[in-house]
Design an enzyme around this catalytic site. Structure first.
Site, short mmCIF file in Angstrom:
data_model
loop_
_atom_site.label_atom_id
_atom_site.label_comp_id
_atom_site.label_asym_id
_atom_site.label_seq_id
_atom_site.Cartn_x
_atom_site.Cartn_y
_atom_site.Cartn_z
N HIS A 304 0.86 -1.18 0.00
CA HIS A 304 0.00 0.00 0.00
C HIS A 304 0.89 1.23 0.00
O HIS A 304 1.95 1.22 0.62
CB HIS A 304 -0.90 0.00 1.25
CG HIS A 304 -2.02 0.97 1.13
ND1 HIS A 304 -1.90 2.28 1.48
CD2 HIS A 304 -3.29 0.79 0.68
CE1 HIS A 304 -3.05 2.88 1.24
NE2 HIS A 304 -3.90 2.02 0.75
N ASP A 361 -7.96 -5.30 0.11
CA ASP A 361 -8.47 -6.13 -0.99
C ASP A 361 -8.11 -7.59 -0.86
O ASP A 361 -8.64 -8.42 -1.60
CB ASP A 361 -7.95 -5.60 -2.33
CG ASP A 361 -8.53 -4.25 -2.65
OD1 ASP A 361 -9.74 -4.09 -2.43
OD2 ASP A 361 -7.79 -3.36 -3.09
N1 ACO Z 1 4.23 -7.46 -4.86
C1 ACO Z 1 5.58 -7.43 -5.04
N2 ACO Z 1 6.34 -6.34 -4.90
C2 ACO Z 1 5.74 -5.21 -4.57
C3 ACO Z 1 4.35 -5.13 -4.33
C4 ACO Z 1 3.60 -6.32 -4.49
N3 ACO Z 1 2.27 -6.32 -4.31
N4 ACO Z 1 4.00 -3.87 -4.00
C5 ACO Z 1 5.14 -3.16 -4.01
N5 ACO Z 1 6.19 -3.96 -4.35
C6 ACO Z 1 7.60 -3.60 -4.42
C7 ACO Z 1 7.93 -2.91 -5.74
O1 ACO Z 1 8.30 -3.84 -6.73
C8 ACO Z 1 9.07 -2.01 -5.31
O2 ACO Z 1 10.22 -2.80 -5.20
P1 ACO Z 1 11.71 -2.20 -5.45
O3 ACO Z 1 11.81 -1.00 -4.55
O4 ACO Z 1 12.60 -3.32 -5.05
O5 ACO Z 1 11.74 -1.83 -6.90
C9 ACO Z 1 8.66 -1.55 -3.91
O6 ACO Z 1 7.82 -2.62 -3.40
C10 ACO Z 1 7.89 -0.27 -3.86
O7 ACO Z 1 6.87 -0.34 -4.84
P2 ACO Z 1 6.08 0.94 -5.35
O8 ACO Z 1 5.26 0.58 -6.53
O9 ACO Z 1 7.02 2.10 -5.46
O10 ACO Z 1 5.19 1.21 -4.07
P3 ACO Z 1 3.89 2.01 -4.03
O11 ACO Z 1 3.78 2.50 -2.66
O12 ACO Z 1 3.83 3.02 -5.12
O13 ACO Z 1 2.83 0.88 -4.40
C11 ACO Z 1 0.85 -0.30 -4.65
C12 ACO Z 1 1.63 0.72 -3.81
C13 ACO Z 1 0.61 0.27 -6.07
C14 ACO Z 1 -0.51 -0.54 -3.98
C15 ACO Z 1 1.67 -1.62 -4.74
O14 ACO Z 1 1.96 -2.10 -3.46
C16 ACO Z 1 0.94 -2.69 -5.57
O15 ACO Z 1 1.05 -2.67 -6.79
N6 ACO Z 1 0.21 -3.64 -4.90
C17 ACO Z 1 -0.55 -4.65 -5.58
C18 ACO Z 1 -1.89 -4.09 -6.04
C19 ACO Z 1 -2.83 -3.84 -4.90
O16 ACO Z 1 -3.04 -4.70 -4.03
N7 ACO Z 1 -3.47 -2.67 -4.91
C20 ACO Z 1 -4.48 -2.30 -3.90
C21 ACO Z 1 -3.95 -1.20 -3.01
S1 ACO Z 1 -5.15 -0.80 -1.80
C22 ACO Z 1 -6.27 0.12 -2.63
O17 ACO Z 1 -5.99 0.88 -3.50
C23 ACO Z 1 -7.64 -0.03 -2.23
#
Ligand code: ACO
Length: 434
Positions: A304, A361
């Site tokens: 998140h 979720d």
């Molecule tokens: N699985 C694997 N790796 C992940 C995940 C994940 N679900 N989420 C983040 N990471 C990793 C990224 O690859 C990145 O790694 P790195 O730094 O080694 O390159 C690091 O964590 C940071 O990722 P960002 O995308 O910069 O983090 P951000 O805070 O922008 O992402 C997000 C948040 C978009 C929700 C992300 O965690 C994600 O894509 N999750 C899966 C989708 C999801 O469940 N969305 C629902 C969110 S809740 C809502 O909106 C209601």
């Protein structure tokens, strides 16, 4: 005491005021920075940018706190109803019995959808996603309910219309997509019971209201009711800042919510769990893919932008998931896979180092499945829940004396000035480049 931050750029000092929120959060106010220094700030994805001051929702991502108008979401999930929470978010305080009754009467009075709108539904191609239909239909509501005279009328009537009709429209879209007869809202049923009845009642199989599912739906919608300046809410505020009507602003929120990284994640989680199930339960393979930086795959329902600990909503949702499946005496292999996946991920160094925990979720799709909601309606369910939050945020922005047209800036990194190339010379220039 007034606090300032000092920014030094090439020996030039700039004093920038620090703004402090009621929970002690601090922000540097950079609104005058460009006029004083010629510089803007750059923050892709707005991860470190406050877009407004707000009195609606407080969240602390490090400690896993979420409060609506000061009240912890755990208390609301335990004691409140979705409509009472909606009232709280939109009006700023919990309603008295008289106010809540009046609110319910207004919701009932506005629950029907114009019959002509059914024509619209019939003309969408059968494979259309319900989020697409909902976004289009909410926007179309303006043509059925033209502008009201005053902002107060707009707020009181349009808000209740939206809350009531979006629920009716969502159930209608499901019935029409199945080729079934539309079920009308009933004034004797509560908001949540009414929705379940409109979804599942049929002349051949009358729907029996199950209080456990009504309760679960109330909690599901309370947990989704607001989440401060997330992607869809920021869209509502941004589109609304152009002073567009509320229907259009909410429609933009629905479109933004649809994405799999945002509200679409509940559908994506269940699809991911189904794939694991059909692949023979290869959880380790999925974890390995999620950790592989050369693979765009992410573990859906994990991570998140704000929560760097367990999402407080996910805790409640997980408990509710067990309660609903237990009481319905139903086995769902996806729940077993989800629990195993969570256990493995929470012990894995990659997920620990990246602060990746289950979000709201992760378990919500399993609860919705147990209620009988089809997978492609999951994000619509989220949208109905988020509606009070979008409305409250829009209303706050309309009343905000400091509110401006939202217009971020950028740092341009394209080509510097070059001359127009006539058509007959273009191929040569392009191929010379290639
Ligand atoms: N699985 C694997 N790796 C992940 C995940 C994940 N679900 N989420 C983040 N990471 C990793 C990224 O690859 C990145 O790694 P790195 O730094 O080694 O390159 C690091 O964590 C940071 O990722 P960002 O995308 O910069 O983090 P951000 O805070 O922008 O992402 C997000 C948040 C978009 C929700 C992300 O965690 C994600 O894509 N999750 C899966 C989708 C999801 O469940 N969305 C629902 C969110 S809740 C809502 O909106 C209601």
């Amino acid at each position: 005491m007034r606090e300032n931050a000092t920014l030094i750029i090439n020996d030039q000092r700039y004093e920038l005021p620090i703004v402090t929120g009621s929970e002690g959060e601090k922000a540097i106010d950079i609104s005058q920075l460009r006029s004083k220094s010629g510089l803007i700030t750059l923050d892709t994805g707005f991860a470190n940018t406050g877009s407004c001051k707000s009195t609606i929702t407080f969240m602390d991502g490090e400690q896993g706190i979420l409060r609506y108008r000061g009240i912890p979401v755990e208390q609301l999930a335990e004691k409140s109803s979705f409509m009472e929470t909606a009232y709280l978010l939109i009006n700023g305080n919990l309603p008295t019995q008289k106010q809540l009754t009046r609110f319910s009467v207004m919701l009932n009075d506005n629950s029907l959808v114009h019959e002509d709108m059914q024509q619209f539904y019939q003309n969408f191609p059968r494979a259309s996603h319900p989020m697409l239909i909902l976004a289009a239909m909410v926007n179309a509501l303006r043509s059925f309910y033209p502008e009201l005279q005053t902002l107060e009328e707009e707020i009181n009537i349009t808000v209740t219309r939206l809350l009531s009709k979006v629920r009716t429209m969502a159930a209608m879209s499901y019935k029409i997509s199945r080729g079934h007869k539309v079920v009308y809202p009933r004034p004797d049923l509560s908001y949540c019971a009414n929705f379940l009845n409109m979804m599942f009642d049929s002349p051949v199989n009358p729907y029996q209201i199950d209080e456990l599912l009504v309760d679960a739906l109330n909690i599901f919608w309370i947990l989704h009711a607001d989440h401060e300046q997330n992607c869809s809410t920021s869209s509502v505020r941004m589109v609304g800042s152009g002073r567009v009507n509320l229907y259009a602003a909410i429609s933009s929120g629905i479109a933004a919510l649809w994405g799999p990284l945002h509200g679409g994640a509940n559908q994506a989680v269940v699809e991911m769990l189904k794939t694991i199930d059909s692949d023979g339960g290869n959880i380790q393979g999925v974890i390995a893919r999620a950790k592989d930086r050369s693979d765009p795959f992410r573990l859906m329902g994990f991570g998140h932008r704000v929560y760097k600990t367990y999402d407080p909503r996910a805790k409640i949702m997980k408990k509710m998931c067990h309660r609903v499946l237990g009481r319905l005496n139903r086995q769902d292999p996806l729940l077993d896979i989800a629990m195993e996946l969570e256990e493995i991920a929470l012990k894995d160094a990659y997920f620990i180092d990246h602060n990746l925990y289950p979000n709201v979720d992760f378990y919500s799709g399993i609860v919705l499945r147990a209620m009988g909601i089809p997978t492609n309606m999951f994000t619509v369910m989220f949208a109905i829940g988020r509606l009070p939050g979008w409305i409250a945020q829009w209303k706050e922005s309309m009343d905000d004396p400091e509110w401006k047209l939202a217009r971020p800036r950028q740092i341009y990194i394209g080509p510097t000035q070059k001359d127009y190339v006539p058509m007959n010379l273009r191929e040569n220039t392009n191929s010379a480049k290639n």
